[in-house]
Design a protein around this motif. Structure first.
Motif, mmCIF file in Angstrom:
data_model
loop_
_atom_site.group_PDB
_atom_site.id
_atom_site.type_symbol
_atom_site.label_atom_id
_atom_site.label_comp_id
_atom_site.label_asym_id
_atom_site.label_seq_id
_atom_site.Cartn_x
_atom_site.Cartn_y
_atom_site.Cartn_z
ATOM 1 N N LYS A 285 0.839 -1.202 0.000
ATOM 2 C CA LYS A 285 0.000 0.000 0.000
ATOM 3 C C LYS A 285 0.876 1.255 0.000
ATOM 4 C CE LYS A 285 -3.932 -1.911 2.479
ATOM 5 N NZ LYS A 285 -4.705 -1.860 3.733
ATOM 6 N N PHE B 24 2.060 2.039 -3.466
ATOM 7 C CA PHE B 24 1.010 2.675 -4.270
ATOM 8 C C PHE B 24 0.901 4.160 -3.921
ATOM 9 C CE2 PHE B 24 -0.830 -1.791 -4.083
ATOM 10 C CZ PHE B 24 -0.213 -2.168 -5.268
ATOM 11 N N ARG B 25 1.051 4.481 -2.641
ATOM 12 C CA ARG B 25 1.028 5.893 -2.232
ATOM 13 C C ARG B 25 2.213 6.644 -2.832
ATOM 14 N NH1 ARG B 25 0.397 3.963 3.268
ATOM 15 N NH2 ARG B 25 -1.787 3.483 3.483
ATOM 16 N N LYS C 125 3.776 5.960 -5.622
ATOM 17 C CA LYS C 125 3.523 6.134 -7.059
ATOM 18 C C LYS C 125 2.524 7.264 -7.291
ATOM 19 C CE LYS C 125 4.847 1.588 -8.624
ATOM 20 N NZ LYS C 125 4.519 0.389 -9.357
ATOM 21 N N TYR C 126 1.502 7.347 -6.446
ATOM 22 C CA TYR C 126 0.529 8.436 -6.567
ATOM 23 C C TYR C 126 1.219 9.777 -6.317
ATOM 24 C CZ TYR C 126 -3.331 11.546 -5.541
ATOM 25 O OH TYR C 126 -4.184 12.613 -5.543
ATOM 26 N N PHE C 127 2.059 9.854 -5.300
ATOM 27 C CA PHE C 127 2.805 11.073 -5.002
ATOM 28 C C PHE C 127 3.639 11.484 -6.215
ATOM 29 C CE2 PHE C 127 6.931 12.817 -3.727
ATOM 30 C CZ PHE C 127 6.516 14.012 -3.165
ATOM 31 N N HIS C 128 4.281 10.525 -6.865
ATOM 32 C CA HIS C 128 5.107 10.803 -8.047
ATOM 33 C C HIS C 128 4.252 11.399 -9.169
ATOM 34 C CE1 HIS C 128 7.307 9.838 -11.766
ATOM 35 N NE2 HIS C 128 8.364 10.123 -11.027
ATOM 36 N N ASP C 129 3.070 10.835 -9.384
ATOM 37 C CA ASP C 129 2.172 11.357 -10.426
ATOM 38 C C ASP C 129 1.741 12.789 -10.122
ATOM 39 O OD1 ASP C 129 2.365 8.947 -11.753
ATOM 40 O OD2 ASP C 129 0.436 8.183 -11.000
ATOM 41 N N VAL C 130 1.437 13.062 -8.863
ATOM 42 C CA VAL C 130 1.047 14.419 -8.463
ATOM 43 C C VAL C 130 2.221 15.373 -8.686
ATOM 44 C CG1 VAL C 130 0.409 15.864 -6.483
ATOM 45 C CG2 VAL C 130 -0.718 13.666 -6.837
ATOM 46 N N ASN D 200 2.758 16.718 -12.183
ATOM 47 C CA ASN D 200 1.767 17.677 -12.679
ATOM 48 C C ASN D 200 1.876 19.060 -12.038
ATOM 49 O OD1 ASN D 200 0.411 15.983 -14.579
ATOM 50 N ND2 ASN D 200 -0.403 14.849 -12.834
#
Length: 190
Positions: free
Chosen positions: A14, A17-18, A20-25, A28
């Protein structure tokens, strides 16, 4: 494979996954915000890697943002090999959570290993000189040699390039010293 072990692994992931989400944010955000977030999130361990720490604040901060955008989160189960002696040295690793072992040394959050990835070339890649194994569930950021040289090629990081070249020389000298010492030790045993 034990179902309990799989369940524990995915529960542990988990955090990956957090990350990876941080990286996507982060990707941007505007360059200024990327810099601020990257310094806050990655500055503590980045400053430990001396050959990444240019003395000029602007270069160091721009480089940090590029490194942060290139990091890939990975996870390892307890007792899993991260890499083996003789493997190609293609990435370095920054421990986010958990414990790893290298030559009897335990590495924990904020430490890094695999920096010998800078020592090779495309024609003559560097090989690992030791094993690294996870001791617990291990979360790392992986930074590839390919990404390193892409960042250096596409950016204006003159001082960082000089620091990396110095570190490559240091790694090569250390390896030659170890070879000479080990060779002398082996010849005296016979």
């Amino acid at each position: 494979v034990c179902w309990r072990m799989l369940r524990e692994y995915f529960t542990h992931c988990k955090q990956i996954f957090r990350m990876k989400y941080f990286h996507d944010v982060l990707e941007n955000m505007s360059p200024t915000l990327q810099g601020e977030v990257a310094k806050h999130s990655h500055g503590s361990w980045l400053y430990e890697i001396k050959f990444f720490c240019a003395s000029q604040d602007d270069e160091r901060d721009r480089y940090l943002v590029q490194v942060a955008l290139s990091l890939e989160p990975s996870a390892y189960a307890p007792n899993e090999m991260v890499y083996r002696e003789g493997d190609l040295a293609e990435s370095m690793y920054i421990v986010q959570k958990g414990l790893a072992s290298n030559l009897g040394r335990v590495m924990s959050s904020g430490t890094f290993f695999g920096e010998d990835m800078i020592a090779g070339s495309d024609e003559n890649p560097s090989r690992r000189t030791s094993d690294v194994r996870s001791l617990t569930f291990l979360d790392v950021y992986e930074f590839s040699r390919e990404n390193l040289y892409e960042i250096l090629e596409n950016g204006d990081f003159d001082e960082t390039e000089k620091l990396i070249r110095r570190q490559v020389i240091s790694i090569a000298l250390k390896r030659k010293f170890m070879e000479a010492s080990f060779g002398k030790f082996c010849s005296s045993k016979t």
